[in-house]
Motif scaffolding. Sequence first.
Motif, PDB file in Angstrom:
ATOM      1  N   LYS A 196       0.853  -1.184   0.000  1.00 28.26           N
ATOM      2  CA  LYS A 196       0.000   0.000   0.000  1.00 28.26           C
ATOM      3  C   LYS A 196       0.886   1.229   0.000  1.00 28.26           C
ATOM      4  O   LYS A 196       1.808   1.333   0.817  1.00 28.26           O
ATOM      5  CB  LYS A 196      -0.901  -0.014   1.235  1.00 28.26           C
ATOM      6  CG  LYS A 196      -1.821   1.184   1.365  1.00 28.26           C
ATOM      7  CD  LYS A 196      -2.623   1.086   2.656  1.00 28.26           C
ATOM      8  CE  LYS A 196      -3.517   2.307   2.860  1.00 28.26           C
ATOM      9  NZ  LYS A 196      -4.256   2.232   4.158  1.00 28.26           N
ATOM     10  N   ALA A 198       2.157   5.166   0.375  1.00 30.19           N
ATOM     11  CA  ALA A 198       2.009   6.258   1.336  1.00 30.19           C
ATOM     12  C   ALA A 198       3.228   7.160   1.187  1.00 30.19           C
ATOM     13  O   ALA A 198       4.186   6.820   0.480  1.00 30.19           O
ATOM     14  CB  ALA A 198       1.901   5.719   2.761  1.00 30.19           C
ATOM     15  N   THR A 202       5.262   9.123   6.374  1.00 27.33           N
ATOM     16  CA  THR A 202       4.247   8.441   7.189  1.00 27.33           C
ATOM     17  C   THR A 202       4.200   6.959   6.805  1.00 27.33           C
ATOM     18  O   THR A 202       3.188   6.453   6.305  1.00 27.33           O
ATOM     19  CB  THR A 202       2.860   9.074   6.985  1.00 27.33           C
ATOM     20  OG1 THR A 202       2.539   9.045   5.567  1.00 27.33           O
ATOM     21  CG2 THR A 202       2.831  10.512   7.484  1.00 27.33           C
ATOM     22  N   ASP A 204       3.895   4.367   8.447  1.00 30.46           N
ATOM     23  CA  ASP A 204       2.918   3.561   9.171  1.00 30.46           C
ATOM     24  C   ASP A 204       1.566   3.510   8.471  1.00 30.46           C
ATOM     25  O   ASP A 204       0.746   2.636   8.760  1.00 30.46           O
ATOM     26  CB  ASP A 204       2.734   4.135  10.582  1.00 30.46           C
ATOM     27  CG  ASP A 204       2.325   5.606  10.568  1.00 30.46           C
ATOM     28  OD1 ASP A 204       3.074   6.412   9.967  1.00 30.46           O
ATOM     29  OD2 ASP A 204       1.275   5.948  11.140  1.00 30.46           O
ATOM     30  N   GLN A 205       1.358   4.433   7.539  1.00 24.84           N
ATOM     31  CA  GLN A 205       0.097   4.455   6.809  1.00 24.84           C
ATOM     32  C   GLN A 205       0.145   3.632   5.510  1.00 24.84           C
ATOM     33  O   GLN A 205      -0.847   3.545   4.791  1.00 24.84           O
ATOM     34  CB  GLN A 205      -0.290   5.910   6.489  1.00 24.84           C
ATOM     35  CG  GLN A 205      -0.551   6.743   7.737  1.00 24.84           C
ATOM     36  CD  GLN A 205      -0.922   8.179   7.412  1.00 24.84           C
ATOM     37  OE1 GLN A 205      -1.343   8.465   6.289  1.00 24.84           O
ATOM     38  NE2 GLN A 205      -0.789   9.068   8.392  1.00 24.84           N
ATOM     39  N   GLY A 206       1.296   3.084   5.252  1.00 28.42           N
ATOM     40  CA  GLY A 206       1.440   2.264   4.056  1.00 28.42           C
ATOM     41  C   GLY A 206       1.907   0.859   4.391  1.00 28.42           C
ATOM     42  O   GLY A 206       2.104   0.491   5.552  1.00 28.42           O
TER      43      GLY A 206
END
Length: 403
Positions: A196, A198, A202, A204-206
Amino acid sequence: MLKDYVLKEHDYIIETRRYLHSHPELSMKEYETAAFIERELDRFGIAHERVGETGVYGWIDGKAEKGSGRALCVALRADIDALPMQDLKSSCPYRSQHEGICHSCGHDGHTATLLAAAKILKEKEQDFCGRIKLFFQQGEEVCGGARLFVEAGLMDDVDRVYSAHVSPRIESGYISLTPGPVNAACDYFKITVLGKSAHVATPDQGVDALYIASQIVVALQSVISRNTSPLDTVVLGVGKLNCGTAYNIVADKAVLEGTTRTFGTESRERTNRRVREIAEATASMYGASVEIEFENHALAVINDEEAVSEVSEVTKELIPEDHIISNMDKSLSADDVAFYIAKAKGMYAYVGTKNVAKDPNTETPYHNGSFDIDEEALLLSCNIYVDYALRCLNGLEVKATEG
């Protein structure tokens, strides 16, 4: 001692090899090479047809009276494709005329040798009964040609199959006729990691596909170091990894490609199973998913002991017995000649073409732009093609494959 009927083809073999060397074509695109082969077979009066777009199958039916039992069938094979590399022999008069394509594995020599053998065997058609099949096979470098010949049913009635490869590891005048495993099975794998995207600020969002793919590459090394017996011969390599779109974006997709090389069925199944298990487990651990593809490029080449013995008896009449190597080390390179040998008793020989005193390039390894051969060694290879076919079809010490 080489036979007179081979020695008289000396110039033809070398001239043909040099023509082919200067006009190389890539795997499955050997259109002009196939057309050249067909023109030569037409000159010799040999029937032929295409296999796929660029393979050529020729056949010679012997005209001698058949004795008791059925007539035998022998297949002789040569590969015809070149490699996507630059020919580095800048001063060579037969240097490749096609930019970025080079016969750096000796297939030009193989083709010239089998053409000369075909010419001789056609001239001797009154001396044997049965059929000689000539396989001028495309796409060996991508393991794509042999299957086409097998799928066309051309191996269904074959009793013996023989092929040979030049070798820069063996001195000219020597030959390897080694029973048992000589080349590894080759499997290709492609692992697509789906993560995913990102911003890298950041993470942690990917789900970082690049990082996960890197962990898979490292973890795969444990297949050899921890899942394989030190006495087994296995190779696992990852040669390609593509991922990412920009330096500041977490990659959402990564694709890695590699190969496994094995000799035994159990080793092959275990190694490929572990590749799949490690990729799936590693991806899952980091929140990604994977898509895994496997392709069987080639079986292991396992020389039949009886066929090796038969070829050895023929070869002893041509060179000293101590020039015949019977215990050559296994190679982890693959060759789709294995698909023929899996269908009929047969063997794959390695003909020495190293002659450093004559040309230092003759010990240059395969797939190098400086690769070359001692062309005189092709006469021995040609003689074995001819004499082995005649020995089989004349029924001398050879029985048809049962079943």
